[in-house]
Design an enzyme around this catalytic site. Structure first.
Site, PDB file in Angstrom:
ATOM      1  N   ASP A   1       0.819  -1.216   0.066  1.00  0.00           N
ATOM      2  CA  ASP A   1       0.123   0.065   0.099  1.00  0.00           C
ATOM      3  C   ASP A   1       0.744   1.363   0.100  1.00  0.00           C
ATOM      4  O   ASP A   1       2.064   1.276   0.047  1.00  0.00           O
ATOM      5  CB  ASP A   1      -0.693   0.083   1.464  1.00  0.00           C
TER       6      ASP A   1
ATOM      7  N   ASP B   1     -10.299   2.394  -3.132  1.00  0.00           N
ATOM      8  CA  ASP B   1     -11.086   2.202  -1.741  1.00  0.00           C
ATOM      9  C   ASP B   1     -12.483   2.369  -1.549  1.00  0.00           C
ATOM     10  O   ASP B   1     -13.068   1.735  -0.548  1.00  0.00           O
ATOM     11  CB  ASP B   1     -10.696   3.188  -0.656  1.00  0.00           C
TER      12      ASP B   1
HETATM   13  C1  DGJ Z   1      -5.645   1.839   2.145  1.00  0.00           C
HETATM   14  C2  DGJ Z   1      -5.990   0.651   1.149  1.00  0.00           C
HETATM   15  O1  DGJ Z   1      -6.591   0.994  -0.250  1.00  0.00           O
HETATM   16  C3  DGJ Z   1      -7.022  -0.101   1.910  1.00  0.00           C
HETATM   17  O2  DGJ Z   1      -7.538  -1.089   1.180  1.00  0.00           O
HETATM   18  C4  DGJ Z   1      -6.519  -0.516   3.313  1.00  0.00           C
HETATM   19  O3  DGJ Z   1      -5.401  -1.265   3.110  1.00  0.00           O
HETATM   20  C5  DGJ Z   1      -5.875   0.992   4.039  1.00  0.00           C
HETATM   21  N1  DGJ Z   1      -5.004   1.642   3.424  1.00  0.00           N
HETATM   22  C6  DGJ Z   1      -5.382   0.625   5.458  1.00  0.00           C
HETATM   23  O4  DGJ Z   1      -4.700   1.446   5.782  1.00  0.00           O
END
Ligand code: DGJ
Length: 733
Positions: A482, A552
């Site tokens: 990430d 997200d």
């Molecule tokens: C952003 C990601 O896109 C989410 O799926 C998740 O992993 C969060 N960060 C966790 O902080």
């Protein structure tokens, strides 16, 4: 071996061609390199489309020439430089010791080689053997300064793809500064009505298709965030006004790069169009000492006369086969359950175990442990940089939990955010100089975190050591990588004052080095890229990681547009999609379970919810979805994908997946809002065999392939919002 690149020495014309596309360029008077044509393949070139000579006012001429009909301001070219009599945006700006940025790169020589050289330190399309492609390297030089450029063009034998890049070399005796280097310049003449299609967006709203006619002046599509960004994907399509999903000319260009990018389109006084693509020149300044060179990232170009679907399929195929390297590239991807939306930071081993138990009962294949397992991370204010297991959450160690997951027959995945550092971390306390910050200034937080200076090898080495230890000791099958902020405070303490303009790009090179080292050291781990959802969904990342989390936003209706836009460039095997709870946590929308399933099943499928909290009926639905997905998985992940109805144009969306032999197809249709006075609509399929009959497996209704592609079928009249329908067709033997 048949030639893919021909050189007509008498007329000084290069012709790159395969079965589908041709690219033509020529050397003109004064050794200027001109562009002739890019588009559908021609067998042989007979000399047309050389730019007509004409004396045009205020478009001056070559230095030393008396020919008033020959102007760099009008001639379509392959590379243009600041300081020439060409009033468009230039591809190259080189600042010299005397303060001038004037350069005149002129043709010197060429070389044709079999295969395709890789770019040092940068991701790029590759070949598996040298018969697959040929590469033309054109050498250009500026007489006065000695600055030279190599333009690289690769044409693939069996794909309608041409790749381009540019390398600038300081062959002079003095230091110069590179202030801009586009990876490619593509000039269009005789296409006055071109339209652009781009993929702008926002966090949780990525890759929203936008189409507009080109206007006079310069239009720029770009990122200055240090990443390829949620806000503008590094891609552009140029199309004719009549081009649609199934028909018409479509030129698609994508940059294989994950940092700041710049795509500029300039429509000039003569309705000619110049497209430049490459690294953004904002805060870019690269020092080149004598003998040093700079390599621009690669642009992948395709052309199709079969509309946007044709263009997309060309790009999907290239990315799938010749950009993604992972050993998982042809493997069926596991169905995951991820604990992020299920628990956020509020979990420990005992809370996760029942989710794993449920996952096993439902046929789910992998458990992914998201953010919060390390340091002392109970919220997003601490611990980034401390990649050691959080004792409180895993009192028996992480391996203990990994064993539990494996014992249930599931694979085990884990989340990292390697590029970041929290002030509240041991790493920061030990190395306060490792984050990017301008001396004596407070750095700007975002999500209360800061960016590690990946230009530094010691920083990268530390990350490799920490991450490798976790991967080695805990039987990890999958990693979600990430990255949750845009870059700021662009400065590296390791570089001298006059080289701070190199930091943005050096960060990306550092990132690629880190990804290369970790993914190569752990080839059996399936890696998934992520950047707060789809902030770095690009072909550069795909070179290291075969799948990426697109957004997200897990709301199925929002995902219709996000996944539709994403599919313009990227293959389905790259695009992950999860079913989450209602009301949806990003939008509050209540969407039926079946619709959430259909949207997620249109990608690499999974769940992102607490399976223990589902009703019995929902649990049964999960089981059915999982079983269905397993049955259609090869077709969805590796079939040919066609978009049928755009959610950007109306109340519906539709798409389909079909295998190579055209013997099996999955069709998904979606209706967003219902209407009391429902109008009848049809879905018309494409890509089937018109001579064959197909049975729809749910209804056992039989249709001719020609019927489905001409008449189509009526969509159901529904009195409910947010509905989906899945059709499964198989050829009748
Ligand atoms: C952003 C990601 O896109 C989410 O799926 C998740 O992993 C969060 N960060 C966790 O902080």
């Amino acid at each position: 071996m048949d030639k893919l690149i021909e050189y007509d020495a008498q007329n000084q014309i290069f012709h790159l061609h395969n079965h589908d596309v041709s690219y033509l360029l020529s050397v003109e008077e004064g050794n200027v390199l001109a562009h002739l044509y890019f588009g559908a393949a021609v067998r042989h070139y007979h000399g047309q489309l050389r730019y007509p000579r004409a004396d045009r006012g205020f478009s001056g001429n070559l230095p030393g020439s008396l020919d008033r009909t020959y102007s760099l301001d009008t001639l379509p070219r392959e590379i243009s430089c600041a300081g020439e009599l060409d009033y468009h945006e230039p591809a190259v700006i080189v600042r010299q010791a005397n303060g001038s940025n004037s350069l005149a790169l002129r043709y010197q020589d060429y070389q044709i080689i079999d295969g395709k050289p890789q770019l040092p330190g940068l991701p790029a399309a590759f070949v598996e053997d040298d018969t697959e492609a040929q590469t033309l390297i054109i050498k250009m030089q500026d007489q006065l300064t000695g600055v030279a450029a190599e333009l690289w063009y690769t044409v693939y034998r069996d794909q309608p793809i041409i790749t381009r890049t540019c390398r600038l070399i300081n062959q002079g005796s003095a230091k110069v500064n590179l202030e801009k280097l586009a990876s490619m310049q593509l000039d269009f003449t005789g296409h006055a009505n071109l339209e652009s299609i781009t993929l702008p967006g926002a966090y949780a709203d990525e890759r929203q298709m936008e189409r507009r006619p080109l206007q006079h002046g310069v239009t720029e599509f770009r990122s200055r965030r240090g990443t390829s960004s949620h806000q503008m994907n590094p891609f552009i399509a140029l199309v004719e006004p009549t081009t649609n999903e199934q028909r018409g000319d479509a030129y698609g260009m994508m940059l294989v790069y994950s940092g700041n990018h710049q795509i500029s389109v300039e429509k000039d006084q003569n309705d000619q169009v110049r497209l430049l693509m490459g690294i953004n020149d904002a805060n870019f300044n690269w020092q080149l000492l004598p003998g040093q060179s700079f390599q621009a990232p690669e642009v992948v170009m395709t052309y199709s006369d079969e509309g946007l679907n044709g263009m997309s399929q060309n790009l999907h195929h290239l990315i799938q086969e010749r950009i993604i390297r992972s050993k998982f590239k042809h493997q069926e991807r596991p169905i995951v359950v991820n604990n992020w939306e299920a628990t956020y930071f509020d979990f420990d081993e005992s809370k996760l175990q029942p989710i794993v138990d449920e996952a096993q009962a439902m046929g789910i294949e992998m458990f992914v442990l998201d953010d919060g397992w390390f340091g002392h991370r109970d919220d997003d204010n601490s611990s980034l940089g401390d990649w050691q297991v959080y004792q409180k959450k895993f009192p028996h160690g992480l391996a203990h939990f990994a064993d539990y997951v494996h014992a249930k027959g599931l694979k085990f995945g884990i989340w990292f955010e390697p590029e970041m550092i929290s002030f509240d971390s041991q790493l920061y306390r030990a190395h306060p100089d490792w984050l990017m910050r301008v001396p004596d200034r407070q750095p700007s937080p975002s999500r209360n975190q800061y960016v590690l200076d990946l230009t530094r090898k010691d920083v990268r080495d530390n990350l490799v050591t920490q991450i490798s230890a976790i991967l080695q000791n805990n039987q990890i099958d999958y990693v979600k990588w990430d990255m949750n902020r845009s870059l700021s405070d662009i400065y590296s303490l390791e570089l001298p004052a006059d080289r701070q303009g190199e930091v943005y790009h050096r960060y990306v090179l550092g990132l690629y080095d880190l990804m290369e080292r970790i993914t190569q050291a752990f080839p059996d781990i399936l890696f998934e890229g992520c950047s707060g959802g789809g902030g770095r969904f690009d072909a550069g990342i795909a070179y290291y990681m075969p799948q990426i989390w697109p957004s997200d936003n897990t709301d199925a209706i929002a995902r219709l547009k996000i996944q539709y836009g994403t599919s313009l460039i990227y293959p389905i095997s790259m695009t992950t999609a999860h079913v989450s709870v209602i009301p949806n946590q990003q939008t509050g929308r209540q969407t039926p379970f079946a619709t959430r399933g259909a949207v997620a099943m249109s990608g690499v499928f999974g769940y992102e919810l607490d399976l223990t909290k589902l009703t019995d009926d929902e649990k049964q639905q999960v089981k059915r979805q999982v079983a269905k997905y397993k049955a259609i998985r090869p077709l969805v992940q590796y079939g040919h994908f066609y978009r049928l109805k755009s959610p950007f144009e109306g109340n519906q969306a539709a798409w389909m997946f079909i295998d190579d032999k055209r013997s099996e197809a999955i069709v998904m249709t979606f209706n967003v809002l219902t209407n009391a006075a429902n109008r009848l609509t049809r879905t018309v399929l494409v890509g089937l065999d018109p001579q064959k009959d197909y049975e729809e497996l749910m209804t056992h209704q039989v249709y001719g392939g020609d019927e489905l592609m001409k008449l189509g079928f009526y969509d159901p009249l529904v009195h409910q919002d947010f509905t989906a329908k899945l059709y499964h067709f198989k050829v009748r033997q």
